[in-house]
Design a protein around this motif. Structure first.
Motif, PDB file in Angstrom:
ATOM      1  N   MET A   1       0.847  -1.189   0.000  1.00 40.94           N
ATOM      2  CA  MET A   1       0.000   0.000   0.000  1.00 40.94           C
ATOM      3  C   MET A   1       0.887   1.245   0.000  1.00 40.94           C
ATOM      4  SD  MET A   1      -3.313   0.757   0.097  1.00 40.94           S
ATOM      5  CE  MET A   1      -4.355  -0.284   1.076  1.00 40.94           C
ATOM      6  N   LYS A   2       0.735   2.086  -1.001  1.00 41.23           N
ATOM      7  CA  LYS A   2       1.520   3.315  -1.105  1.00 41.23           C
ATOM      8  C   LYS A   2       0.752   4.472  -0.480  1.00 41.23           C
ATOM      9  CE  LYS A   2       4.918   1.676  -3.687  1.00 41.23           C
ATOM     10  NZ  LYS A   2       6.314   1.675  -3.261  1.00 41.23           N
ATOM     11  N   ASP A   3       1.477   5.344   0.215  1.00 38.93           N
ATOM     12  CA  ASP A   3       0.867   6.521   0.834  1.00 38.93           C
ATOM     13  C   ASP A   3       0.974   7.734  -0.081  1.00 38.93           C
ATOM     14  OD1 ASP A   3       0.296   5.048   3.060  1.00 38.93           O
ATOM     15  OD2 ASP A   3       1.484   6.265   4.448  1.00 38.93           O
ATOM     16  N   ILE A   4      -0.130   8.457  -0.213  1.00 41.70           N
ATOM     17  CA  ILE A   4      -0.141   9.761  -0.866  1.00 41.70           C
ATOM     18  C   ILE A   4      -0.299  10.785   0.248  1.00 41.70           C
ATOM     19  CG2 ILE A   4      -1.249  11.273  -2.550  1.00 41.70           C
ATOM     20  CD1 ILE A   4      -0.269   8.805  -3.913  1.00 41.70           C
ATOM     21  N   LEU A   5       0.641  11.714   0.355  1.00 46.40           N
ATOM     22  CA  LEU A   5       0.602  12.717   1.406  1.00 46.40           C
ATOM     23  C   LEU A   5      -0.346  13.849   1.034  1.00 46.40           C
ATOM     24  CD1 LEU A   5       1.718  13.841   4.080  1.00 46.40           C
ATOM     25  CD2 LEU A   5       3.608  14.845   2.753  1.00 46.40           C
ATOM     26  N   VAL A   6      -1.316  14.113   1.907  1.00 46.15           N
ATOM     27  CA  VAL A   6      -2.199  15.274   1.763  1.00 46.15           C
ATOM     28  C   VAL A   6      -1.757  16.255   2.838  1.00 46.15           C
ATOM     29  CG1 VAL A   6      -4.574  16.133   1.737  1.00 46.15           C
ATOM     30  CG2 VAL A   6      -4.076  13.804   0.955  1.00 46.15           C
ATOM     31  N   LEU A   7      -1.023  17.271   2.435  1.00 46.12           N
ATOM     32  CA  LEU A   7      -0.404  18.219   3.350  1.00 46.12           C
ATOM     33  C   LEU A   7      -1.067  19.579   3.184  1.00 46.12           C
ATOM     34  CD1 LEU A   7       1.850  19.053   5.330  1.00 46.12           C
ATOM     35  CD2 LEU A   7       3.336  19.364   3.332  1.00 46.12           C
ATOM     36  N   TYR A   8      -1.577  20.135   4.285  1.00 46.95           N
ATOM     37  CA  TYR A   8      -2.316  21.396   4.164  1.00 46.95           C
ATOM     38  C   TYR A   8      -2.170  22.243   5.422  1.00 46.95           C
ATOM     39  CZ  TYR A   8      -5.789  19.644   7.434  1.00 46.95           C
ATOM     40  OH  TYR A   8      -6.407  19.179   8.574  1.00 46.95           O
ATOM     41  N   TYR A   9      -2.513  23.518   5.263  1.00 42.79           N
ATOM     42  CA  TYR A   9      -2.709  24.429   6.393  1.00 42.79           C
ATOM     43  C   TYR A   9      -4.116  24.982   6.261  1.00 42.79           C
ATOM     44  CZ  TYR A   9      -2.453  28.488   9.421  1.00 42.79           C
ATOM     45  OH  TYR A   9      -2.709  29.422  10.398  1.00 42.79           O
ATOM     46  N   SER A  10      -4.839  25.042   7.368  1.00 44.45           N
ATOM     47  CA  SER A  10      -6.208  25.565   7.345  1.00 44.45           C
ATOM     48  C   SER A  10      -6.433  26.420   8.576  1.00 44.45           C
ATOM     49  CB  SER A  10      -7.216  24.410   7.315  1.00 44.45           C
ATOM     50  OG  SER A  10      -8.533  24.897   7.147  1.00 44.45           O
ATOM     51  N   ARG A  11      -7.010  27.590   8.379  1.00 47.19           N
ATOM     52  CA  ARG A  11      -7.272  28.491   9.512  1.00 47.19           C
ATOM     53  C   ARG A  11      -8.706  28.377   9.997  1.00 47.19           C
ATOM     54  NH1 ARG A  11      -5.090  33.609  11.116  1.00 47.19           N
ATOM     55  NH2 ARG A  11      -5.932  33.965  13.194  1.00 47.19           N
ATOM     56  N   HIS A  12      -9.664  28.331   9.057  1.00 46.01           N
ATOM     57  CA  HIS A  12     -11.078  28.325   9.425  1.00 46.01           C
ATOM     58  C   HIS A  12     -11.800  27.036   9.032  1.00 46.01           C
ATOM     59  CE1 HIS A  12     -10.678  32.455  10.671  1.00 46.01           C
ATOM     60  NE2 HIS A  12     -10.166  32.766   9.480  1.00 46.01           N
ATOM     61  N   GLY A  13     -11.089  26.082   8.446  1.00 42.86           N
ATOM     62  CA  GLY A  13     -11.669  24.768   8.188  1.00 42.86           C
ATOM     63  C   GLY A  13     -11.987  24.439   6.748  1.00 42.86           C
ATOM     64  N   LEU A  63       9.410  15.835   7.834  1.00 41.30           N
ATOM     65  CA  LEU A  63      10.075  15.735   6.538  1.00 41.30           C
ATOM     66  C   LEU A  63      10.066  14.308   6.002  1.00 41.30           C
ATOM     67  CD1 LEU A  63      13.059  18.187   7.102  1.00 41.30           C
ATOM     68  CD2 LEU A  63      10.937  18.590   5.823  1.00 41.30           C
ATOM     69  N   ARG A  64      10.058  13.326   6.889  1.00 44.79           N
ATOM     70  CA  ARG A  64      10.028  11.934   6.423  1.00 44.79           C
ATOM     71  C   ARG A  64       8.714  11.615   5.712  1.00 44.79           C
ATOM     72  NH1 ARG A  64       7.148   8.373   9.467  1.00 44.79           N
ATOM     73  NH2 ARG A  64       6.393   9.129  11.478  1.00 44.79           N
ATOM     74  N   ASP A  65       7.629  12.364   6.025  1.00 46.90           N
ATOM     75  CA  ASP A  65       6.367  12.161   5.301  1.00 46.90           C
ATOM     76  C   ASP A  65       6.556  12.438   3.816  1.00 46.90           C
ATOM     77  OD1 ASP A  65       4.588  11.453   7.473  1.00 46.90           O
ATOM     78  OD2 ASP A  65       4.710  13.538   8.125  1.00 46.90           O
ATOM     79  N   LEU A  66       7.353  13.452   3.497  1.00 46.64           N
ATOM     80  CA  LEU A  66       7.647  13.760   2.097  1.00 46.64           C
ATOM     81  C   LEU A  66       8.487  12.654   1.472  1.00 46.64           C
ATOM     82  CD1 LEU A  66       8.548  17.558   2.334  1.00 46.64           C
ATOM     83  CD2 LEU A  66       6.478  16.582   1.343  1.00 46.64           C
ATOM     84  N   GLU A  67       9.475  12.187   2.207  1.00 48.98           N
ATOM     85  CA  GLU A  67      10.376  11.171   1.674  1.00 48.98           C
ATOM     86  C   GLU A  67       9.647   9.856   1.413  1.00 48.98           C
ATOM     87  OE1 GLU A  67      13.260  11.141   4.761  1.00 48.98           O
ATOM     88  OE2 GLU A  67      14.075  13.110   4.205  1.00 48.98           O
ATOM     89  N   GLU A  68       8.685   9.536   2.262  1.00 49.89           N
ATOM     90  CA  GLU A  68       7.997   8.245   2.171  1.00 49.89           C
ATOM     91  C   GLU A  68       6.808   8.244   1.218  1.00 49.89           C
ATOM     92  OE1 GLU A  68       9.050   7.099   6.833  1.00 49.89           O
ATOM     93  OE2 GLU A  68       6.980   7.508   6.249  1.00 49.89           O
TER      94      GLU A  68
END
Length: 200
Positions: A1-13, A63-68
């Motif tokens: 199973m390969k992981d796709i990273l969903v990386l975000y910043y949210s202030r109000h949702g 940073l390992r989330d990006l690498e993996e």
């Protein structure tokens, strides 16, 4: 199973809602799964700190989330037509991954939320693509074969998923079209990552 990273910043949702819809699209593709992560806010007060683990929602990215990861979905609210400082601060710390080529050849997409219809959705999406291109990532967008892209009365662009939050109005969740397009973008990213991983 390969992981796709969903990386975000949210202030109000709203950006978080888009992130979860993109994760839903990723999880709909066999063989891949979404790994949802966020970043802490940046403060102008030097003494201000955030706990190591957020009080709610997904964990902070490392940073390992990006690498993996096998692919990346990057999301931010618009700040004067650009990504939020919190997300840029995290990306500014990825020089080791740039030097090692950890992200080169991996697919990526971008998403955003704005308070006004012409509040910089497309410029924010384009600005978020720049560091990804420097990392050698392969960008995917939303093609017009997604019918909601041609009919949406709210967010949605060929550059990436987006949400029109209507600043000053009561809090509005993402619309049906915005959700449809975010899910489609997540699925497209996941399918692309799967195809790239199958190549010798």
């Amino acid at each position: 199973m390969k992981d796709i990273l969903v990386l975000y910043y949210s202030r109000h949702g709203a950006t978080r809602e888009l992130a979860l819809a993109i994760a839903q699209g990723i999880d709909s593709v066999p063989g891949v799964q979404a790994r949802v992560r966020t970043v802490p806010p940046v403060s102008t007060v030097c003494e201000a700190t955030q706990p190591d683990i957020p009080e709610s929602g997904p964990p902070y990215a490392e940073l390992r989330d990006l690498e993996e990861c096998a692919g990346l979905a990057l999301g931010s609210p618009t700040r004067f037509g650009n990504m939020a400082a919190s997300l840029k601060y995290f990306l500014d710390g990825t020089t080791p991954q740039w030097l090692s080529g950890a992200l080169a050849g991996k697919p990526a997409c971008v998403f955003t939320s704005t308070g006004s219809l012409h509040g910089g959705q497309e410029s924010t999406l384009l600005s978020m693509m720049l560091p990804l291109l420097h990392h050698g990532m392969l960008l995917v967008g939303i093609p017009y074969t997604e019918s909601a892209l041609a009919t949406t009365q709210s967010g949605g662009t060929p550059y990436g998923a987006s949400h029109f939050a209507r600043a000053g109005a009561a809090a509005n969740g993402i619309s049906a079209d915005e959700r449809t397009l975010a899910i489609a973008l997540g699925a497209r990213l996941a399918r692309t990552a799967s195809m790239l991983n199958e190549r010798p």
